[in-house]
Scaffold this motif. Structure first.
Motif, short mmCIF file in Angstrom:
data_model
loop_
_atom_site.label_atom_id
_atom_site.label_comp_id
_atom_site.label_asym_id
_atom_site.label_seq_id
_atom_site.Cartn_x
_atom_site.Cartn_y
_atom_site.Cartn_z
N LYS A 196 -13.31 7.17 -6.46
CA LYS A 196 -12.72 7.93 -5.34
C LYS A 196 -11.23 8.13 -5.56
O LYS A 196 -10.57 7.34 -6.25
N LYS A 197 -10.72 9.19 -4.94
CA LYS A 197 -9.28 9.47 -5.10
C LYS A 197 -8.45 8.77 -4.04
O LYS A 197 -7.24 8.67 -4.14
N LYS A 198 -9.13 8.35 -2.94
CA LYS A 198 -8.42 7.68 -1.85
C LYS A 198 -9.11 6.37 -1.52
O LYS A 198 -10.33 6.23 -1.71
N VAL A 206 -10.67 3.97 1.14
CA VAL A 206 -11.21 4.13 2.50
C VAL A 206 -11.28 2.76 3.19
O VAL A 206 -11.10 1.72 2.56
N PRO A 232 -2.88 6.12 -2.08
CA PRO A 232 -3.38 7.20 -1.22
C PRO A 232 -4.49 6.65 -0.32
O PRO A 232 -5.48 6.10 -0.81
N MET A 233 -4.29 6.74 1.01
CA MET A 233 -5.26 6.14 1.93
C MET A 233 -5.96 7.20 2.77
O MET A 233 -5.33 8.16 3.22
N ASP A 234 -7.25 6.98 2.97
CA ASP A 234 -8.06 7.89 3.77
C ASP A 234 -7.71 7.72 5.26
O ASP A 234 -7.20 6.69 5.67
N LYS A 235 -8.02 8.75 6.04
CA LYS A 235 -7.75 8.69 7.48
C LYS A 235 -8.52 7.55 8.15
O LYS A 235 -8.15 7.05 9.20
N THR A 289 0.84 -1.21 0.00
CA THR A 289 0.00 0.00 0.00
C THR A 289 0.87 1.26 0.00
O THR A 289 0.35 2.37 0.18
N ALA A 347 -12.22 1.25 -4.75
CA ALA A 347 -12.14 2.72 -4.75
C ALA A 347 -12.32 3.27 -6.17
O ALA A 347 -13.06 4.24 -6.37
#
Ligand code: ATP
Length: 384
Positions: free
Chosen positions: A353-355, A357, A315-318, A311, A348
């Motif tokens: 989506k850009k990140k 989740v 880009p990973m979400d909070k 990973t 994703a």
């Protein structure tokens, strides 16, 4: 009495001259005709002679040889005195009636081995491998060190190792280890899948092994990676069918190459299997593949390391809770962790989506678990 009449003298000269020139003409014609006859005789002989059969020497038994014809049949035959020294794998020409070997074939059928194996200069880095640092160290010692610092072995009077056998569950990083060591030593990586070798090249396996090692020596430093080595090196209770004999011959050729009948130099062998339990002890004997390395499923820390590797560009979400994900996938192999991360990426993408989740990871874990349970059932069905 001398001929004093000059006129008469000229006539005799001219007759003699004509006689001599006719004679040399006839001689010339005679010689030409003889040559033509000889040539025609030679041509006729060609049509009369029976063709020789092309075959391959499989083994030598005292002063005789076991040969194989193109149709796969094998015979024990005599060798004519003019043949010179023969060796298994040689192409020879045999007489038709009793198959006596007459001579070595001038043109030995050579494989274009490069067509049958995967050859590459891998770019895999040690940083791409997680959770198996002990195994990385072992590969360092057994493969990298002798390739990079052969003097070290010479000074200590130790024979450099020939290679290693990696065994363990599927997808745990065995191929990755072999590629990483090829990359770190700038070696040519030559991959053979043993099950393909015995299925696709019936009758040619031993020869192919011989030529693969020739190629490896040519392209040295190189690593010969034999995947699914159990297909070749499985313990055989009895060798009944010709197929089993063929596999056995290919295996014997592999052992001969490992034993270094020809100096292996900076060619190293890495065998790989999921079934160490069925391997012939011959391949495990000390002095063959020098170290037998277990590559296990990753521990919890290992799972986390592998997850982070796959990973690292994502880009990973909070919302992503790595600890929770890791606790859900303990027991996964490296390949399953990689597949799960890719799946999460797809979830994703589908939602534009850009990140990535947390839900994407949870969905991906569900998907991989479903596939895993189908695979497990099939596995139990096959062996249970
Ligand atoms: P098999 O026994 O089925 O041949 P293998 O043990 O050789 O499997 P690999 O081909 O090395 O498994 O792994 C397949 C993929 O899984 C790798 O390309 C990589 O993406 C991932 N993977 C497996 N193990 C690891 C690991 N320890 N660290 C990081 N990635 C891994």
């Amino acid at each position: 009495m001398e001929n004093s009449n000059p006129k008469e003298h000229n006539i005799v000269d001219s007759v003699m001259y004509n006689y001599n020139s006719d004679n040399s003409q006839w001689e010339l014609e005679n010689r030409l005709l003889k040559e033509t006859i000889d040539q025609l005789k030679r041509e006729l002989d060609k049509y009369r002679s029976t063709p020789l059969i092309m075959c391959e020497v499989i083994d030598l038994v005292k002063d005789k040889a076991i040969i194989r014809l193109q149709n796969g049949n094998e015979f024990l035959v005599e060798i004519s005195g003019e043949c010179g020294k023969l060796a298994p794998g040689d192409s020879v020409l045999s007489e038709q009636k009793n198959l006596t070997i007459i001579k070595k074939s001038p043109k030995s059928k050579k494989f274009n081995v490069e067509k049958f194996v995967i050859i590459e200069k891998p770019k895999t880095s040690w940083k791409d491998i997680g959770g198996i640092s002990e195994q990385i160290n072992e590969i360092h010692e057994i493969v990298e060190l002798p390739l990079k610092k052969p003097d070290l072995f010479k000074k200590l009077g130790i024979k450099p190792p020939k290679g290693a056998l990696l065994y363990g569950e599927p997808g745990t990083g065995k191929t990755l280890l072999a590629k990483a060591v090829a990359s770190s030593t700038n070696s040519t990586f030559i991959e053979i899948v043993a099950s393909e070798l015995v299925q696709k090249f019936i009758g040619e396996g031993a020869k192919l092994i011989k030529e693969i090692f020739e190629l490896a020596r040519e392209k040295a430093p190189s690593i010969v990676f034999i995947d699914e080595i159990d297909a070749l090196a499985a313990r055989r209770i009895e060798i009944g069918t010709s197929g089993e004999r063929e596999v056995q011959r290919t295996f014997m050729q592999l052992l001969a190459e490992i034993d270094g009948f020809k100096n292996l130099g900076n060619v190293k062998i890495i065998g790989c299997t999921n079934r160490k339990d069925i391997l012939d002890p011959a391949i495990l004997r000390p002095g063959r593949l020098d170290r037998i390395i277990h590559v296990p499923l990753p521990s919890k820390e290992g799972v986390e390391q592998i997850f982070n590797i796959h990973t690292r560009n994502m880009p990973m979400d909070k919302s992503v809770d790595i600890e929770k994900i890791v606790s859900k996938i303990v027991g996964y192999s490296g390949a399953e962790i990689a597949a799960m991360c890719t799946e999460a990426g797809y979830f994703a993408i589908r939602k534009n989506k850009k990140k990535v989740v947390m839900d994407d990871f949870l969905n991906a874990i569900n998907k991989v678990n479903k596939e895993k349970s189908v695979e497990d059932k099939e596995y139990v069905g096959m062996f249970g």
